[in-house]
Write a protein that holds these residues in place. Structure first.
Motif, short mmCIF file in Angstrom:
data_model
loop_
_atom_site.label_atom_id
_atom_site.label_comp_id
_atom_site.label_asym_id
_atom_site.label_seq_id
_atom_site.Cartn_x
_atom_site.Cartn_y
_atom_site.Cartn_z
N TRP A 15 41.91 34.99 5.23
CA TRP A 15 41.10 34.13 4.37
C TRP A 15 39.70 33.96 4.96
O TRP A 15 39.54 33.86 6.16
CB TRP A 15 41.75 32.76 4.25
N ARG A 16 38.70 33.92 4.09
CA ARG A 16 37.33 33.55 4.49
C ARG A 16 37.14 32.10 4.11
O ARG A 16 37.68 31.64 3.11
CB ARG A 16 36.30 34.41 3.77
N VAL A 71 38.88 31.57 0.60
CA VAL A 71 38.91 32.67 -0.36
C VAL A 71 39.71 33.83 0.22
O VAL A 71 39.53 34.21 1.37
CB VAL A 71 37.46 33.14 -0.67
N VAL A 107 40.69 37.77 -0.99
CA VAL A 107 40.45 38.84 -1.95
C VAL A 107 41.46 39.95 -1.67
O VAL A 107 41.70 40.31 -0.51
CB VAL A 107 39.01 39.38 -1.82
N TYR A 141 41.10 37.58 -6.73
CA TYR A 141 40.91 36.57 -5.69
C TYR A 141 41.82 35.37 -5.88
O TYR A 141 42.36 35.14 -6.96
CB TYR A 141 39.46 36.10 -5.62
N ARG A 199 35.24 44.65 -3.93
CA ARG A 199 35.68 43.52 -3.10
C ARG A 199 34.58 42.46 -3.05
O ARG A 199 34.84 41.27 -3.17
CB ARG A 199 36.01 44.00 -1.69
N HIS A 200 33.34 42.91 -2.87
CA HIS A 200 32.21 41.98 -2.76
C HIS A 200 32.06 41.14 -4.03
O HIS A 200 31.85 39.93 -3.96
CB HIS A 200 30.92 42.76 -2.47
N GLU A 237 34.78 38.54 -4.14
CA GLU A 237 34.54 37.49 -3.15
C GLU A 237 33.45 36.53 -3.61
O GLU A 237 33.60 35.31 -3.48
CB GLU A 237 34.17 38.12 -1.81
#
Length: 96
Positions: free
Chosen positions: A6-7, A18, A20, A42, A72-73, A76
């Protein structure tokens, strides 16, 4: 919940977590499959700053109902925006 996946970003006294994932990750092989491109999704969890996000009282959302993201970006970025909206709903809009 594995915290390494996780971020997290702090926003208005809350932590926005978050995660992803792409289709190939969900299949567990780590290899992109035919048609697997552009299938990023996500999950978002919001918790009080410093609290354990795996607690049952967390607020969460996911992109499961919407179309998948191409990268992915992009997934996110959309996840953090969704998380910030959740926080705004919880603590109210900042006064002008």
């Amino acid at each position: 919940m594995n915290h390494s996946d996780w971020r997290v970003e702090a926003y208005r006294g809350m932590d926005v977590y978050v995660l992803v994932s792409g289709q190939e990750e969900e299949q567990g092989a780590g290899i992109a499959t035919l048609g697997g491109a552009g299938k990023w999704r996500y999950e978002v969890r919001v918790a009080q700053e410093g609290a354990d996000p795996s607690d049952a009282g967390d607020t969460e959302c996911s992109s499961a109902q919407g179309a998948p993201y191409a990268t992915r970006h992009a997934a996110e970025e959309a996840a953090f925006i969704a998380g910030y909206r959740l926080v705004d709903q919880l603590v109210g809009r900042a006064e002008s």
